[in-house]
Design an enzyme around this catalytic site. Structure first.
Site, PDB file in Angstrom:
ATOM      1  N   ARG A 158      20.026   8.533  13.044  1.00 35.04           N
ATOM      2  CA  ARG A 158      18.862   7.693  12.777  1.00 35.04           C
ATOM      3  C   ARG A 158      18.507   7.575  11.309  1.00 35.04           C
ATOM      4  O   ARG A 158      18.269   6.488  10.798  1.00 35.04           O
ATOM      5  CB  ARG A 158      17.616   8.263  13.454  1.00 35.04           C
ATOM      6  CG  ARG A 158      17.380   7.807  14.828  1.00 35.04           C
ATOM      7  CD  ARG A 158      16.669   8.892  15.580  1.00 35.04           C
ATOM      8  NE  ARG A 158      17.630   9.970  15.799  1.00 35.04           N
ATOM      9  CZ  ARG A 158      18.440  10.011  16.831  1.00 35.04           C
ATOM     10  NH1 ARG A 158      18.359   9.118  17.750  1.00 35.04           N
ATOM     11  NH2 ARG A 158      19.337  10.971  16.960  1.00 35.04           N
ATOM     12  N   THR A 159      18.437   8.714  10.627  1.00 35.90           N
ATOM     13  CA  THR A 159      17.987   8.666   9.239  1.00 35.90           C
ATOM     14  C   THR A 159      18.982   7.850   8.427  1.00 35.90           C
ATOM     15  O   THR A 159      18.614   6.966   7.646  1.00 35.90           O
ATOM     16  CB  THR A 159      17.834  10.088   8.678  1.00 35.90           C
ATOM     17  OG1 THR A 159      17.030  10.838   9.578  1.00 35.90           O
ATOM     18  CG2 THR A 159      17.189  10.076   7.307  1.00 35.90           C
ATOM     19  N   LYS A 189      37.206  19.412  -5.583  1.00 37.42           N
ATOM     20  CA  LYS A 189      38.024  19.942  -6.693  1.00 37.42           C
ATOM     21  C   LYS A 189      37.263  20.981  -7.493  1.00 37.42           C
ATOM     22  O   LYS A 189      37.741  21.465  -8.503  1.00 37.42           O
ATOM     23  CB  LYS A 189      38.420  18.798  -7.635  1.00 37.42           C
ATOM     24  CG  LYS A 189      39.211  17.685  -7.001  1.00 37.42           C
ATOM     25  CD  LYS A 189      39.507  16.624  -8.077  1.00 37.42           C
ATOM     26  CE  LYS A 189      40.016  15.347  -7.443  1.00 37.42           C
ATOM     27  NZ  LYS A 189      39.899  14.213  -8.394  1.00 37.42           N
ATOM     28  N   HIS A 216      11.618  17.099   5.464  1.00 36.80           N
ATOM     29  CA  HIS A 216      12.173  15.790   5.805  1.00 36.80           C
ATOM     30  C   HIS A 216      11.022  14.799   5.590  1.00 36.80           C
ATOM     31  O   HIS A 216      10.433  14.280   6.541  1.00 36.80           O
ATOM     32  CB  HIS A 216      12.631  15.828   7.261  1.00 36.80           C
ATOM     33  CG  HIS A 216      13.520  14.699   7.677  1.00 36.80           C
ATOM     34  ND1 HIS A 216      13.724  13.574   6.904  1.00 36.80           N
ATOM     35  CD2 HIS A 216      14.274  14.516   8.805  1.00 36.80           C
ATOM     36  CE1 HIS A 216      14.551  12.768   7.540  1.00 36.80           C
ATOM     37  NE2 HIS A 216      14.899  13.319   8.682  1.00 36.80           N
ATOM     38  N   ARG A 225      20.900  13.817   2.151  1.00 34.87           N
ATOM     39  CA  ARG A 225      20.663  14.839   3.188  1.00 34.87           C
ATOM     40  C   ARG A 225      21.665  15.958   2.949  1.00 34.87           C
ATOM     41  O   ARG A 225      22.855  15.706   2.736  1.00 34.87           O
ATOM     42  CB  ARG A 225      20.865  14.263   4.580  1.00 34.87           C
ATOM     43  CG  ARG A 225      20.925  15.348   5.629  1.00 34.87           C
ATOM     44  CD  ARG A 225      20.892  14.825   7.021  1.00 34.87           C
ATOM     45  NE  ARG A 225      19.584  14.307   7.381  1.00 34.87           N
ATOM     46  CZ  ARG A 225      19.196  14.068   8.636  1.00 34.87           C
ATOM     47  NH1 ARG A 225      20.026  14.303   9.628  1.00 34.87           N
ATOM     48  NH2 ARG A 225      17.998  13.598   8.891  1.00 34.87           N
TER      49      ARG A 225
END
Ligand code: NCD
Length: 358
Positions: free
Chosen positions: A87-88, A116, A170, A137
């Site tokens: 959803r986000t 790397k 959030h 996120r």
């Protein structure tokens, strides 16, 4: 922007960090980076909800949708999601698309030069060479913060929006939760809100609790299994803000009392990440399940919310019942509009949107 070392910055408490996240020193409460729910004032929340409504209305007509497309065509967004998201991720993408932005995604850090050995700081600086906004996120609570700090130090300062930082916060989910509460209940002041489930690891409940500082006379009920109770830091915050709250170990008794029930799933993945072999997913404690018959006991004007994904904490039958109080699918769509409003505000096109009356 005052220059400050990372060590000095991280020694500050959240309130002291907020000016560093602002657009400029003259507008301390105007978020540029969005990391914490605590950054939002009541005025800002009301304005964002009104802006989301306006964008939504405009988008309903072809002319309005075409107007929205003209707003940010020369701006590019990077959606960097180093943790699972449906959803986000999709709602940010949809919000950016509706504002006419160009979009790049990274969903697996193993595909970037971090594999790397490049530092997150250097990767973030690189991203800022190519894009104008970063939505991030990450499983580590400090990653979005580090990215925002790096942007403050870089030649090109682009905004960083926290799309979920580990078990911590959030903030944009909390914005859509507020938008949903306001739409369902008409106002949030004076309301009784229950939050149920994994309150220890659930970042959405934490961010939403912080936003409650903006509303008068709210009362919170935290309903959780003993080992997953709401954190002491949130309780200390509520005490400082004089917000009434209580802790319960059973949902049933408060169903008829509250105006909103905010369900959450138990986040087993954190137990697994910590090496536990518990496979608790199958057996769910019935004290934290919203049963079909609870709907009949809810207030007439109330709402059942969930940030989603839901697993087995709400009777699946509810997905097939038409009742204005079941709002979690609407809540999900609200996310796209409030995120569009937030991005529009960050890029200063909010006034242009308000003045469009097609
Ligand atoms: C939540 C999250 O990722 O914190 N989902 C979401 O963004 N809507 C809740 C969860 O994962 O349970």
């Amino acid at each position: 922007m005052r220059r400050i070392t990372w060590a000095e910055y991280t020694a500050l408490d959240v309130a002291q960090r907020i000016p560093f996240l602002a657009k400029d020193a003259a507008a301390e409460h105007e978020p540029f980076h969005v990391l914490y729910a605590q950054q939002f004032t009541r005025q800002m929340l009301d304005e964002l909800c009104a802006l989301a409504d306006h964008i939504r209305r405009l988008h309903k007509t072809p002319e309005g949708a075409a107007f929205l497309q003209t707003l940010l065509p020369n701006r590019a967004a990077l959606n960097l999601f180093a943790q699972p998201s449906t959803r986000t991720f999709m709602s940010f993408q949809a919000a950016e698309m509706r504002l006419g932005m160009q979009i790049t995604d990274i969903r697996d850090m193993a595909t970037s030069s971090q594999a790397k050995g490049e530092s997150l700081q250097n990767s973030v600086r690189t991203f800022s060479s190519y894009v104008d906004l970063m939505v991030m996120r990450h499983p580590d609570r400090g990653a979005a913060e580090l990215a925002a700090y790096e942007m403050n130090m870089a030649e090109r300062r682009i905004p960083v929006i926290n799309g979920g930082s580990g078990q911590d916060q959030h903030p944009t989910q909390a914005l859509l939760d507020i938008y949903t509460l306001q739409k369902a209940l008409d106002e949030i002041d004076g309301k009784k809100i229950a939050m149920v489930g994994d309150l220890l690891r659930g970042r959405t409940v934490r961010s939403l609790s912080y936003l409650m500082k903006n509303y008068k006379g709210v009362e919170l009920f935290y309903v959780a299994p003993d080992r997953l109770r709401i954190g002491d830091d949130i309780k200390a915050f509520l005490k400082r803000q004089h917000i009434r709250y209580s802790e319960l170990d059973n949902l049933e008794e408060i169903v008829p009392v509250v105006d909103a029930i905010y369900m959450t799933r138990i986040q087993w993945e954190w137990d697994k990440a910590a090496g536990a072999t518990v496979g608790g997913e199958g057996q769910y404690d019935p004290r934290f399940v919203f049963r079909r018959e609870y709907l009949d006991r809810m207030k007439k004007k109330s709402c059942l919310m969930h940030p989603l994904p839901k697993i087995n904490e709400i009777d699946p039958e509810l997905d097939y019942i038409e009742d204005p109080r079941i709002v979690y699918w609407r809540q999900e769509r609200n996310g796209m509009w409030i995120r569009a409003a937030l991005i529009a505000r960050i890029f200063d096109v909010d006034k242009k949107i308000f003045s469009c009356r097609t």
